[in-house]
Design an enzyme around this catalytic site. Structure first.
Site, mmCIF file in Angstrom:
data_model
loop_
_atom_site.group_PDB
_atom_site.id
_atom_site.type_symbol
_atom_site.label_atom_id
_atom_site.label_comp_id
_atom_site.label_asym_id
_atom_site.label_seq_id
_atom_site.Cartn_x
_atom_site.Cartn_y
_atom_site.Cartn_z
ATOM 1 N N LYS A 77 -5.973 -2.057 3.783
ATOM 2 C CA LYS A 77 -4.923 -2.072 4.813
ATOM 3 C C LYS A 77 -4.478 -3.488 5.156
ATOM 4 O O LYS A 77 -4.262 -3.811 6.327
ATOM 5 C CB LYS A 77 -5.398 -1.331 6.068
ATOM 6 C CG LYS A 77 -5.682 0.166 5.807
ATOM 7 C CD LYS A 77 -5.934 0.944 7.080
ATOM 8 C CE LYS A 77 -6.194 2.413 6.822
ATOM 9 N NZ LYS A 77 -7.483 2.710 6.137
ATOM 10 N N ARG A 78 -4.327 -4.342 4.162
ATOM 11 C CA ARG A 78 -3.880 -5.699 4.415
ATOM 12 C C ARG A 78 -2.373 -5.720 4.706
ATOM 13 O O ARG A 78 -1.638 -4.838 4.251
ATOM 14 C CB ARG A 78 -4.154 -6.603 3.212
ATOM 15 C CG ARG A 78 -5.626 -6.723 2.809
ATOM 16 C CD ARG A 78 -6.476 -7.353 3.882
ATOM 17 N NE ARG A 78 -7.805 -7.706 3.406
ATOM 18 C CZ ARG A 78 -8.920 -6.989 3.640
ATOM 19 N NH1 ARG A 78 -8.872 -5.873 4.349
ATOM 20 N NH2 ARG A 78 -10.089 -7.398 3.186
#
Lengths: 307, 307
Positions: free
Chosen positions: B106-107
């Site tokens: 989830k960058r």
């Protein structure tokens, strides 16, 4: 709890700026990189050791000029576990030098996963009956797209361990408009996020008046800084986008309150890569970084007086 | 490019589910943890070695049942660099077993930082003239709050290296409403994000008709799954929230197209921690995980036929 620690360090150095540590391999002075590739070949290990030496050198050069550093996780992750080991060492070294460390991780996940991230970066990991500190930064950046589930576990560690966090509100990049500037009733999406940040931080204000949950608001939008400074009076701002991205000292003054508090401005490449402009192949990277950091401090001093 | 590789693995195993590898220390069977703390004490190193053994054991047990695994970065980060080393090894081991690996990271960041993240997780890091693979997953999860600047660097690596990515649209957690369900004109924020995902992925569709940029849409919102499946006809879905969070097989069927394609459903704790319900203290963790994964596959088969 709250931003008291950061604000007091800012006041002591009369400098509301933070130096980003964003070392891509090509930002490292060649003589440092060569030393390590000479020993370990062109490997992630060599690059990680070079980044560690470079960052610690920057910390030495900047420690009495800036109150804080902001290592960016991406540049360590791109060097694999060796990079993450270097990051642990960079954070420890900066803290040893009495610098405030903002781990720029922009994490955002929910429930037990958010708790795991918070343990990794602000808290401790429990192994059996032993509490093990991990990266142990003073502060992190977060992404609140998933709502309060992504924030609350961090707030818990902030409160119990005197730490703090910044959540993305309005970012400095051009495409921030695509989602953040969507009109939502009488607000925009970033205003809604700002309101959420102020609401979630309730009850965590310190002596300086700011809550433990701050917001990221880009230097490239001075009118937004002005609007949000007024609207979010208990929210400390981290302001990226100074210099290379176009934000000026005249722009960022709106991030501060009338006492010159409540904000810290970031610069990364202009400090870290200052050596690329002096024609000395990096031999003077420390001096060049220090000069750039002092220049930035003095530019902002023209507009902001810290009381 | 695109989701062809994943879709073909799903078809081969007749199973559109992915097993999450989210090992908190307390999810590890005690006999595994004890073996490593006995040798290395109650340390991050011991925990990381235990997680590695547990995850590889799960991979062995699940390799001919599920097409994919999804290690969650947070649970490795909380073990520091030793954890990240374990993560590298888990990803390599899963690929060796011909599993598709979705790194749940989830960058979300911009410009050179997004590029660094993409190099870390999908691409290669350049050290001098040597291209070094780092985590080298097949797919990642991303957060698009910062807009296309946070996505495009990954799309570049997806296109050149035949990989793909999922961007958060409507997540499964209760507080997802706080930002994602804000009304924005004739859309909601998550619909706007979905539209952005479909637009950014244009030109990357593979044989299966799906673009290289997918979306995360939670199982806990069946009506949203239905709506977005219709609206985003070229966007592959990753569907979390099955089981523990309340999503059922009847709910997730709406994520699939009329050929039973275009989606993969995640389960983590129900598979990984299945051993906690058999009363054998984890001795049967592999068998328990396998049985749970088969059960989930069969439940979904009741509603979805993969053509």
């Amino acid at each position: 709890m709250s931003f008291d620690v950061l604000q007091s360090k800012i006041k002591a150095k009369r400098n509301p700026t933070v130096a980003g540590l964003d070392a891509r391999v090509e930002y490292i002075p060649p003589f440092i990189l060569k030393k390590h590739t000479g020993k370990h070949g062109e490997t992630l290990e060599a690059a990680a050791r070079a980044v560690l030496e470079f960052d610690c050198g920057l910390i030495d050069a900047l420690a009495d000029v800036v109150p804080a550093v902001k290592p960016q996780s991406a540049y360590f992750e791109m060097l694999g576990w060796q990079g993450m080991k270097a990051l642990e060492e960079v954070i420890a070294y900066a803290k040893e030098k009495d610098l405030f460390v903002i781990a720029d991780i922009k994490r955002g996940d929910i429930g037990t996963t958010a708790a795991a991230y918070s343990e990794a970066w602000l808290g401790v990991t429990q192994v059996g009956s032993t509490a093990c500190p991990v990266f142990d930064a003073d502060c992190v950046t977060l992404n609140g797209y998933m709502g309060s589930d992504a924030i609350n576990p961090f707030l818990k560690d902030c409160t119990s361990r005197d730490k703090c966090a910044f959540v993305l509100a309005k970012t400095s990049n051009p495409s921030s408009v695509e989602l953040q500037d969507i009109v939502a009733g009488d607000r925009l999406v970033y205003t809604a996020m700002g309101d959420l940040i102020q609401r979630l931080g309730q009850g965590t204000a310190g002596k300086c008046g700011y809550q433990a949950l701050g917001a990221v608001v880009g230097a490239t939008h001075p009118s937004v800084l002005k609007e949000l400074r007024y609207r979010l009076d208990k929210v400390f701002f981290l302001v990226p986008g100074y210099g290379a991205q176009g934000g000026t000292a005249a722009d960022v003054r709106f991030a501060f309150d009338e006492l010159g508090r409540g904000a810290i401005v970031n610069a990364s490449r202009s400090i870290m890569c200052a050596w690329q402009k002096t024609g000395k192949d990096g031999a003077d990277y420390q001096e060049a970084a220090r000069t750039a950091a002092e220049k930035m401090r003095d530019e902002i001093k023209e507009y902001v007086t810290i009381l």
